[in-house]
Scaffold this motif. Sequence first.
Motif, PDB file in Angstrom:
ATOM      1  N   CYS A 297       0.917  -1.030  -0.014  1.00 22.26           N
ATOM      2  CA  CYS A 297       0.064  -0.176  -0.198  1.00 22.26           C
ATOM      3  C   CYS A 297       0.934   1.232  -0.082  1.00 22.26           C
ATOM      4  CB  CYS A 297      -0.738  -0.130   1.341  1.00 22.26           C
ATOM      5  SG  CYS A 297      -1.811   1.520   1.342  1.00 22.26           S
ATOM      6  N   ASN A 298       1.031   2.067  -1.087  1.00 22.96           N
ATOM      7  CA  ASN A 298       1.467   3.458  -1.114  1.00 22.96           C
ATOM      8  C   ASN A 298       0.690   4.590  -0.588  1.00 22.96           C
ATOM      9  OD1 ASN A 298       0.059   3.802  -3.291  1.00 22.96           O
ATOM     10  ND2 ASN A 298       1.515   3.768  -4.777  1.00 22.96           N
ATOM     11  N   GLY A 299      -0.575   4.248   0.013  1.00 23.38           N
ATOM     12  CA  GLY A 299      -1.319   5.416   0.429  1.00 23.38           C
ATOM     13  C   GLY A 299      -1.989   6.215  -0.740  1.00 23.38           C
ATOM     14  N   CYS A 300      -2.108   5.570  -2.068  1.00 18.93           N
ATOM     15  CA  CYS A 300      -2.674   6.381  -3.092  1.00 18.93           C
ATOM     16  C   CYS A 300      -4.179   7.016  -2.957  1.00 18.93           C
ATOM     17  CB  CYS A 300      -2.663   5.585  -4.487  1.00 18.93           C
ATOM     18  SG  CYS A 300      -3.848   4.335  -4.473  1.00 18.93           S
ATOM     19  N   ALA A 301      -4.826   6.152  -2.101  1.00 17.37           N
ATOM     20  CA  ALA A 301      -6.269   6.429  -1.481  1.00 17.37           C
ATOM     21  C   ALA A 301      -7.309   6.184  -2.795  1.00 17.37           C
ATOM     22  CB  ALA A 301      -6.331   7.929  -1.152  1.00 17.37           C
ATOM     23  N   ARG A 302      -6.876   5.226  -3.514  1.00 12.74           N
ATOM     24  CA  ARG A 302      -7.714   4.966  -4.649  1.00 12.74           C
ATOM     25  C   ARG A 302      -8.833   4.271  -4.056  1.00 12.74           C
ATOM     26  NH1 ARG A 302      -3.654   3.795  -9.418  1.00 12.74           N
ATOM     27  NH2 ARG A 302      -2.874   6.045  -9.688  1.00 12.74           N
ATOM     28  N   CYS A 303      -8.650   3.423  -3.316  1.00 12.91           N
ATOM     29  CA  CYS A 303      -9.586   2.449  -2.630  1.00 12.91           C
ATOM     30  C   CYS A 303     -10.527   3.295  -1.807  1.00 12.91           C
ATOM     31  CB  CYS A 303      -8.912   1.378  -1.916  1.00 12.91           C
ATOM     32  SG  CYS A 303      -7.848   2.033  -0.586  1.00 12.91           S
ATOM     33  N   VAL A 304     -10.121   4.294  -1.215  1.00 12.83           N
ATOM     34  CA  VAL A 304     -11.116   5.213  -0.664  1.00 12.83           C
ATOM     35  C   VAL A 304     -12.073   5.880  -1.397  1.00 12.83           C
ATOM     36  CG1 VAL A 304     -10.985   7.363   0.917  1.00 12.83           C
ATOM     37  CG2 VAL A 304      -9.265   5.859   1.125  1.00 12.83           C
ATOM     38  N   CYS A 344      -6.980  -0.985  -6.694  1.00  8.97           N
ATOM     39  CA  CYS A 344      -5.600  -0.863  -6.186  1.00  8.97           C
ATOM     40  C   CYS A 344      -4.670  -1.144  -7.264  1.00  8.97           C
ATOM     41  CB  CYS A 344      -5.543  -2.024  -4.968  1.00  8.97           C
ATOM     42  SG  CYS A 344      -3.759  -1.710  -4.334  1.00  8.97           S
ATOM     43  N   PRO A 345      -3.667  -0.133  -7.492  1.00 12.64           N
ATOM     44  CA  PRO A 345      -2.749  -0.029  -8.513  1.00 12.64           C
ATOM     45  C   PRO A 345      -1.907  -1.108  -8.506  1.00 12.64           C
ATOM     46  CG  PRO A 345      -2.225   1.545  -7.096  1.00 12.64           C
ATOM     47  CD  PRO A 345      -3.664   1.246  -6.710  1.00 12.64           C
ATOM     48  N   SER A 346      -1.594  -1.723  -7.257  1.00 14.26           N
ATOM     49  CA  SER A 346      -0.715  -2.806  -7.272  1.00 14.26           C
ATOM     50  C   SER A 346      -1.348  -4.253  -7.388  1.00 14.26           C
ATOM     51  CB  SER A 346      -0.018  -2.760  -5.671  1.00 14.26           C
ATOM     52  OG  SER A 346      -1.130  -2.824  -4.863  1.00 14.26           O
ATOM     53  N   ALA A 347      -2.469  -4.249  -7.666  1.00 20.39           N
ATOM     54  CA  ALA A 347      -3.343  -5.359  -8.027  1.00 20.39           C
ATOM     55  C   ALA A 347      -2.861  -5.823  -9.685  1.00 20.39           C
ATOM     56  CB  ALA A 347      -4.829  -5.376  -7.711  1.00 20.39           C
ATOM     57  N   SER A 348      -1.818  -5.794  -9.959  1.00 19.77           N
ATOM     58  CA  SER A 348      -1.421  -6.243 -11.323  1.00 19.77           C
ATOM     59  C   SER A 348      -0.830  -7.585 -11.508  1.00 19.77           C
ATOM     60  CB  SER A 348      -0.323  -5.272 -11.871  1.00 19.77           C
ATOM     61  OG  SER A 348       0.328  -5.725 -12.907  1.00 19.77           O
ATOM     62  N   PRO A 349      -1.420  -8.267 -12.254  1.00 26.77           N
ATOM     63  CA  PRO A 349      -0.981  -9.649 -12.487  1.00 26.77           C
ATOM     64  C   PRO A 349       0.309  -9.777 -13.256  1.00 26.77           C
ATOM     65  CG  PRO A 349      -3.047  -9.218 -14.034  1.00 26.77           C
ATOM     66  CD  PRO A 349      -2.826  -8.123 -13.022  1.00 26.77           C
ATOM     67  N   ILE A 357       0.266  -9.487  -4.433  1.00 24.76           N
ATOM     68  CA  ILE A 357      -0.555  -9.017  -3.202  1.00 24.76           C
ATOM     69  C   ILE A 357      -0.717  -7.768  -3.220  1.00 24.76           C
ATOM     70  CG2 ILE A 357      -0.547  -9.127  -0.734  1.00 24.76           C
ATOM     71  CD1 ILE A 357       1.347 -11.352  -0.742  1.00 24.76           C
ATOM     72  N   PRO A 358      -2.062  -7.283  -3.776  1.00 24.29           N
ATOM     73  CA  PRO A 358      -2.339  -5.920  -3.742  1.00 24.29           C
ATOM     74  C   PRO A 358      -2.130  -5.075  -2.355  1.00 24.29           C
ATOM     75  CG  PRO A 358      -4.283  -7.294  -4.125  1.00 24.29           C
ATOM     76  CD  PRO A 358      -3.121  -8.150  -3.829  1.00 24.29           C
ATOM     77  N   GLY A 359      -2.404  -3.751  -2.532  1.00 23.05           N
ATOM     78  CA  GLY A 359      -2.619  -2.947  -1.041  1.00 23.05           C
ATOM     79  C   GLY A 359      -3.711  -3.586  -0.305  1.00 23.05           C
ATOM     80  N   VAL A 360      -4.779  -3.863  -0.859  1.00 18.34           N
ATOM     81  CA  VAL A 360      -6.064  -4.095  -0.127  1.00 18.34           C
ATOM     82  C   VAL A 360      -6.730  -5.056  -0.909  1.00 18.34           C
ATOM     83  CG1 VAL A 360      -7.315  -1.936  -1.322  1.00 18.34           C
ATOM     84  CG2 VAL A 360      -8.010  -3.331   0.983  1.00 18.34           C
TER      85      VAL A 360
END
Lengths: 524, 167
Positions: A297-304, A344-349, A357-360
């Motif tokens: 989690c890089n705190g990008c707040a897209r999930c928020v 989450c931008p880190s949910a990249s296959p 493992i994504p941030g959330v």
Amino acid sequence: MRRALKSVFERIDRFFDIAFTPAWNPMQQLGALGWFFYWIVIVSGIYLYIFFDTGITQAYHSVEYLTHEQWYAGGIMRSLHRYASDALVVVVFLHLLREYVLDRFRGPRWFAWVSGMVLLWLLYVSGISGYWVVWDKLAQYVAIATTEWFDSLRIFGKPIARNFLNEASLSGRFFTLLIFIHIAAPLMLLFGMWLHIQRHMHPKVTPPRGLAAGCLVTLFILSLWFPALSQGPADLDKVPGIISLDWFYLFIYPLLDKYSGAIIWAAVAGGTLLLSLLPWLPARRQSEVAVVHLDNCNGCARCVADCPYSAITMVPRTDGLPFEQQAAVNPVLCLSCGICSGACPSASPFRRRTALIPGVELPAFPIQAVKDMVLSKTQDLAGNNRVLIFNCEHGLDLTSAPVKNIAQITLPCIGMLPPAMIDFTISRKYADGVFIAGCREHDCNYRLGNEWMQQRLARKRDPYLRERVPAERLAQCWAGVSGYKQGLSELSRFQEQLAGLAPTARQSPEERLRDGNKTECANA
Amino acid sequence: MPEIWRMMLQLPFYLAFALLLAYLSQQPVYQHLDPENALIKLSLSHAGQHKEECHRLTPEELAELAPNMRKPISCNRERLSLLVEIFLDDNLLYRASLQPAGLSRDGESTVYKRFPVTAGTHTITARLRDSHRPEGFDYERSEVVSLFPQQNFVVGFNVDTGGFHFL
């Protein structure tokens, strides 16, 4: 029962979709229409109050003046006031029934449901007290029946119905109290309505302009054609024998002539209690709520920004990583829809160096599991019209479709799908095309999953679908549960379209193994 | 679908909505009281006499009390129930023993009742007992009245104006 009602609602929805388009479908705008009618009531009420005389003997005449002498403004406003109030009751009950039928009232949604019950009471107090202040024959009937009903509670030292025994006993002070109630109750209703939507991100409080205009014009024409009128001045020395009731608000009054006040109190209180307890009869079986993986989690707040229920907030960083904030999930509010992991931008296959493992994400439905399903479910597909369907468990299900060369991955919500997964499926040639099947348009089970997905695919919302994904290899179908035929036809058409495109090379077993192994290595 | 056709399709829905609002906001009419009937309302609130009479305390009894509680006369707060009867043309319309309000039964006894009756000429008799008397009534009023259809006829009670009043 609920299943049958659900089918009825879906059929009505489809009917309205044709006439109004999904975006304007009034059945999907019931809450927003409620707000709209409320504001019509408030604006017309303020106008009426300017001319209204609060004296008990003058009230009737001031309303008559508004109705007849000033029919072009006051009369229309009075009628709008009444009809918008009635329309509010209609949309409120439809809203309540719809949420019940679609099972959108349990789990964390209990708050909106229970606060809605309080709103129902406030709505009725507002409406009934409004009929009272006109002080015509209907008001007289309502005043006496209401006070007699309250007297059945035996909470007053002397029966308050004695205030309306005859003309001589009429008290202006009591009447003033009622006018105060008619102003205070709608204000409390407004506060309650605000509270009602507090757990919703981006609540719909304004209907689409066209629908709002249509409703307003309808009420306006109705006001001209069938203006609201008084039923003669109140005369406490005579009992109003036959009266025209507004059945939307006053349906309970005839029952008071048939049954004792105590029985009616028991019925309405018991009914309210039972309805309020429905979210726990039985409680929703909810899978584990979303969890935050701080390492990713890089705190990008897209999930928020994407969570439809305000279940995620940003809090100061706790793990020492060089980011200001981190996401935090409030388990009380989370409905486990997974929209956050789709955002989450880190949910990249495509990730190779670290585990997927994504941030959330949802512990019961991790993004790695989605990727694994992409690899496994597409294994047996062959030819040049291989389609991987990503569908929502509350939407269209094409598992049993009599179509070859398809595989389906069902997600808790279509908004959970990271656009990168579509890119991965197509660019790595696991399928020739991806078919997205969600809930019906503007009717997402988790409110915003459809909308966010459509915006991501249209590259209008983060995380965007990459430009390199060919548009002709992606299809979307927002047909919902009842749109099987439509979905099947669109799927067949899509497969035909894919067959006409240049064939894509199928993933070799070695390549599949490489994608799979790298993940496993990374996970290890 | 062209916009104009869509709007034409919407019209029946708006019309149905308007008809629903127009109809149910007024119809069907409700008959609260038979137009040939009148309504008699009994409404009274009156405190019965004390259940026990006040008595003067003896010097010995006074001495047993705390100095600040030494009132020479002791009165029990509890009041008697009221016995109320209403007759219409010698037919008993209502008879009840009304308990005093309050935890100590020291408040007023209250009743509010309504009786739909056929309009026309009737003899209405109202009686009330608020004392220890074993028989008879302390207040009584009988009157021949002509009730017109839908009349709201009130049988009230005010001890200051002599008891029952018919309005």
